[in-house]
Design a protein around this motif. Structure first.
Motif, PDB file in Angstrom:
ATOM      1  N   ALA A  92      43.212  45.291  47.311  1.00  0.00           N
ATOM      2  CA  ALA A  92      43.318  43.836  47.440  1.00  0.00           C
ATOM      3  C   ALA A  92      42.941  43.188  46.122  1.00  0.00           C
ATOM      4  O   ALA A  92      41.854  43.375  45.618  1.00  0.00           O
ATOM      5  CB  ALA A  92      42.390  43.359  48.543  1.00  0.00           C
ATOM      6  N   LEU A  93      43.885  42.493  45.552  1.00  0.00           N
ATOM      7  CA  LEU A  93      43.589  41.869  44.268  1.00  0.00           C
ATOM      8  C   LEU A  93      44.205  40.478  44.243  1.00  0.00           C
ATOM      9  O   LEU A  93      43.590  39.526  44.660  1.00  0.00           O
ATOM     10  CB  LEU A  93      44.121  42.743  43.127  1.00  0.00           C
ATOM     11  N   GLY A  94      45.429  40.376  43.813  1.00  0.00           N
ATOM     12  CA  GLY A  94      46.082  39.066  43.815  1.00  0.00           C
ATOM     13  C   GLY A  94      45.504  38.155  42.777  1.00  0.00           C
ATOM     14  O   GLY A  94      44.294  37.946  42.721  1.00  0.00           O
ATOM     15  N   GLY A  95      46.337  37.627  41.920  1.00  0.00           N
ATOM     16  CA  GLY A  95      45.871  36.746  40.844  1.00  0.00           C
ATOM     17  C   GLY A  95      45.365  35.440  41.385  1.00  0.00           C
ATOM     18  O   GLY A  95      45.865  34.937  42.389  1.00  0.00           O
ATOM     19  N   PRO A  96      44.352  34.890  40.755  1.00  0.00           N
ATOM     20  CA  PRO A  96      43.849  33.595  41.204  1.00  0.00           C
ATOM     21  C   PRO A  96      44.885  32.520  40.918  1.00  0.00           C
ATOM     22  O   PRO A  96      45.430  32.467  39.830  1.00  0.00           O
ATOM     23  CB  PRO A  96      42.602  33.385  40.354  1.00  0.00           C
ATOM     24  N   GLU A  97      45.160  31.724  41.924  1.00  0.00           N
ATOM     25  CA  GLU A  97      46.161  30.687  41.713  1.00  0.00           C
ATOM     26  C   GLU A  97      45.490  29.505  41.034  1.00  0.00           C
ATOM     27  O   GLU A  97      44.513  28.959  41.539  1.00  0.00           O
ATOM     28  CB  GLU A  97      46.772  30.256  43.037  1.00  0.00           C
ATOM     29  N   HIS A 152      35.582  37.800  35.435  1.00  0.00           N
ATOM     30  CA  HIS A 152      34.869  39.040  35.156  1.00  0.00           C
ATOM     31  C   HIS A 152      35.191  40.089  36.218  1.00  0.00           C
ATOM     32  O   HIS A 152      35.538  41.224  35.911  1.00  0.00           O
ATOM     33  CB  HIS A 152      33.363  38.771  35.114  1.00  0.00           C
ATOM     34  N   GLN A 153      35.151  39.632  37.453  1.00  0.00           N
ATOM     35  CA  GLN A 153      35.410  40.544  38.578  1.00  0.00           C
ATOM     36  C   GLN A 153      36.865  41.003  38.581  1.00  0.00           C
ATOM     37  O   GLN A 153      37.150  42.181  38.793  1.00  0.00           O
ATOM     38  CB  GLN A 153      35.064  39.821  39.881  1.00  0.00           C
ATOM     39  N   VAL A 154      37.773  40.055  38.346  1.00  0.00           N
ATOM     40  CA  VAL A 154      39.200  40.369  38.341  1.00  0.00           C
ATOM     41  C   VAL A 154      39.515  41.390  37.254  1.00  0.00           C
ATOM     42  O   VAL A 154      40.223  42.372  37.483  1.00  0.00           O
ATOM     43  CB  VAL A 154      40.038  39.086  38.141  1.00  0.00           C
ATOM     44  N   LEU A 155      38.952  41.159  36.069  1.00  0.00           N
ATOM     45  CA  LEU A 155      39.208  42.063  34.952  1.00  0.00           C
ATOM     46  C   LEU A 155      38.614  43.440  35.219  1.00  0.00           C
ATOM     47  O   LEU A 155      39.200  44.450  34.871  1.00  0.00           O
ATOM     48  CB  LEU A 155      38.645  41.471  33.657  1.00  0.00           C
TER      49      LEU A 155
END
Ligand SMILES: [Zn+2]
Length: 310
Positions: A126-131, A145-148
């Motif tokens: 589960a990831l999905g770019g922040p809109e 930071h978390q996404v990267l």
């Protein structure tokens, strides 16, 4: 001190008597507010434009200064938004690359005909770019930071999987190399088939254990698969013979050579030149007598010659 309050509507009056302390406090308030305000304004204005107070020029300067600050704030906000947008774009790009990597992985898995589930590129954590909406004043910065970090983990995981896949495919390539396919010559034609035929020396019907390829004297004889040389030299009936063991019960023989180019124990690759074509032994002209053994018995080499390399 006595204060009388008169109501406008009804003409009623109310009176308050103030004590010493209250009086002092009220006085301080009544006098203090304008003085305080003037002092604060004075400080502000003096910092803006000398010590002049509320002249048209100073008012103008004040307005301009406020406008300037507003512009600066807008600028800073715009820059922050642009940086955020660029970062979001970068994250999106990385995610797109991962998707492509996953597709490649799946394709390779299919190509390699690996067991289902051994490499599962289809499950994406589960990831999905922040809109991000730049227009939205109330946007919240995503936890980049978390996404990267997640992206980094994913890339590590894919790298490992693709690495293992590569090793597996390399092994498969090796297996392909020991897979017997193709002709034992680069140039030449099949001059005699496998099976019953008239013996070229006696004219009687005899069994031909291989196929013959005729060609130019001294032309290349090549290994049809990789393997280990188990015979190199003269052998009764074969003239100068090369024998290669390919494993899995497969052996190939190349007879009547002019010259052997490999020695017993040599590891040969598929397509490697192992001998030069000649007419040594029981032969009527330059050709290679090619045999394929499967578990100790000859088989018709034509099916191996005609099958495509995997
Ligand atoms: Zn032959």
């Amino acid at each position: 001190m006595k204060i009388i309050v008169v109501s406008k509507r009804h003409g009623n009056t109310r009176s308050f008597t103030l004590g010493g302390w209250t009086r002092a406090l009220l006085s301080a308030c009544i006098v203090g507010i304008p003085v305080g305000a003037a002092t604060i304004a004075g400080i502000h204005l003096s910092s803006l434009k000398g010590s002049d107070l509320l002249t048209p020029e100073s008012t103008q300067a004040w307005v301009e200064a406020l406008d300037g600050q507003q512009v600066e704030i807008e600028q800073a906000k715009l820059e922050a938004e642009q940086k955020l947008a660029a970062l979001t774009l970068r994250v999106a790009e990385l995610q797109a690359r991962l998707v492509r990597l996953d597709a490649l992985g799946e394709r390779l898995t299919t190509m390699a005909k690996l067991d289902n589930g051994e490499f599962d590129f289809s499950t994406v954590p589960a990831l999905g770019g922040p809109e991000m909406s730049v227009d939205d004043d109330n946007y919240t910065a995503p936890d980049f930071h978390q996404v990267l970090e997640q992206l980094g983990d994913q890339i590590d995981d894919r790298q490992q999987q693709l690495g293992t896949l590569e090793a597996l495919l390399a092994k498969r390539k090796l297996q392909n190399d020991v897979f017997i396919a193709g002709r034992p010559v680069k140039k030449g034609w099949m001059s005699s088939r496998y099976g019953r035929r008239s013996d070229p020396f006696t004219g009687r019907i005899a069994w031909h254990d291989g196929v013959d390829f005729a060609g130019k004297d001294g032309s290349d004889i090549i290994a049809v698969a990789s393997g280990v040389v188990t015979w190199s030299g003269k052998r009764h009936g074969y003239g100068i013979l090369i024998e290669i063991n390919h494993g899995n019960g497969f052996v190939t023989r190349y007879g009547h050579s002019k010259e052997a180019l490999v020695q017993v124990g040599d590891v040969v690759k598929k397509g490697q030149i192992v001998a030069l074509m000649g007419s040594s032994g029981r032969s009527t002209g330059p050709h290679v007598h090619f045999e394929v053994y499967k578990n100790g018995r000859t088989v018709d080499p034509s099916s191996y010659i005609h099958r495509a390399s995997r």
